[in-house]
Design an enzyme around this catalytic site. Structure first.
Site, PDB file in Angstrom:
ATOM      1  N   SER A 181      72.940  81.479  30.642  1.00 58.39           N
ATOM      2  CA  SER A 181      72.334  82.256  31.574  1.00 58.39           C
ATOM      3  C   SER A 181      71.063  82.849  31.089  1.00 58.39           C
ATOM      4  O   SER A 181      71.134  83.038  29.811  1.00 58.39           O
ATOM      5  CB  SER A 181      73.161  83.280  32.291  1.00 58.39           C
ATOM      6  OG  SER A 181      72.694  84.119  33.134  1.00 58.39           O
ATOM      7  N   TYR A 190      79.186  90.216  31.122  1.00 57.00           N
ATOM      8  CA  TYR A 190      78.762  88.845  31.441  1.00 57.00           C
ATOM      9  C   TYR A 190      77.445  88.713  30.352  1.00 57.00           C
ATOM     10  O   TYR A 190      77.561  87.388  29.784  1.00 57.00           O
ATOM     11  CB  TYR A 190      78.151  88.771  32.894  1.00 57.00           C
ATOM     12  CG  TYR A 190      77.334  87.545  33.312  1.00 57.00           C
ATOM     13  CD1 TYR A 190      78.264  86.334  33.802  1.00 57.00           C
ATOM     14  CD2 TYR A 190      76.046  87.160  33.459  1.00 57.00           C
ATOM     15  CE1 TYR A 190      77.904  85.223  34.073  1.00 57.00           C
ATOM     16  CE2 TYR A 190      75.517  86.121  33.801  1.00 57.00           C
ATOM     17  CZ  TYR A 190      76.383  84.987  34.323  1.00 57.00           C
ATOM     18  OH  TYR A 190      75.924  83.823  34.722  1.00 57.00           O
TER      19      TYR A 190
END
Length: 255
Positions: free
Chosen positions: A140, A153
């Site tokens: 990501s 995350y």
């Protein structure tokens, strides 16, 4: 570009980036192993693969990557006798400030986004050495840049990027390549699954447009195209790379 005769595992293949990626590999002739926890959605993804290429072959494995990594790899080898590409796409997302998140969130996210990738890679690596195959990890932009209220995350994806580079060096002498894609905001169901209403999600996507240099969010096809490229012979001299597929989000700075 062809994957005829190649065996490809795609984890998290029931929806979103994983489903689109599985379909893209099938269209190019691969034998696709679709891994996920929701059998009904996996079957829907497999049907889409068959529509993309009626000659393609699919194999569904309903399993949790956090507990069944060895089973996933062994089942694939038992079915097809080889493994050429591993796409580590399965992942989870959650939000929270360090003042209010609990330890369970950190453990849960790291377990899914990082530890499962380690296990799948460990068990897949000997088979990829035999075929001189490759791995593509789905990371990501959160692995490349820091964002408030998503520390667990971001940490999991930054660690995944470093893991990608390290394993690329481990396997380079055996001519096995390891790369990652780093998507920005992509229009998928992940926020809906995390509790957003359709109206909230539409507002979220609209706000996200200004956070991407190209002025829009991305599509699952755009990420799948990058995965296909990194998995193909067209990228034969690329390993240890983290490729942003984020409309320039990683390059933006607050003003």
């Amino acid at each position: 570009m062809s994957f005829t005769g190649k065996v490809v595992i795609v984890t998290g293949a029931s929806t979103g980036i994983g489903a689109t990626t599985a379909e893209a590999f099938a269209k190019l002739g691969a034998k696709v192993v679709l891994v996920g926890r929701n059998e009904a959605k996996l079957r829907s993804s497999a049907d889409a693969c068959k529509l993309a290429n009626k000659e393609s072959e699919q194999f569904i494995i309903t399993a949790d990557v956090t507990t069944k990594a060895e089973y996933i790899i062994n089942s694939t080898i038992e079915k097809f006798g080889q493994l050429d590409v591993l796409v580590n796409n399965a992942g989870i997302f959650d939000v929270g400030n360090i003042l209010n998140i609990d330890v369970d969130q950190f453990d849960r996210i790291l377990n899914t986004n990082l530890r499962s990738v380690f296990l799948l890679t460990k068990y897949a690596a000997p088979h990829l050495v035999k075929t001189q195959g490759n791995i593509v990890n789905v990371s990501s932009v959160a692995g490349l840049r820091s964002f408030a209220d998503v520390s667990s995350y971001c940490t999991s994806k930054a660690a995944l990027d470093q893991f990608t580079r390290c394993i690329a060096l481990d396997l380079a002498p055996m001519n096995v390549r390891v790369n990652a894609v780093n998507p920005g905001v992509i229009a998928t169901e992940i926020q809906i699954r995390n509790g957003m209403t359709m109206e909230e999600y539409a507002d979220y996507l609209e706000k996200c447009k200004e956070g991407h240099a190209l002025g829009r969010v991305g599509t699952t096809k755009e990420v799948a195209d990058a995965i296909i490229y990194l998995a193909s012979d067209s990228s034969s001299f690329i390993t240890g790379a983290t490729l942003p597929v984020d409309g320039g989000k990683h390059a933006l700075c607050p003003r």
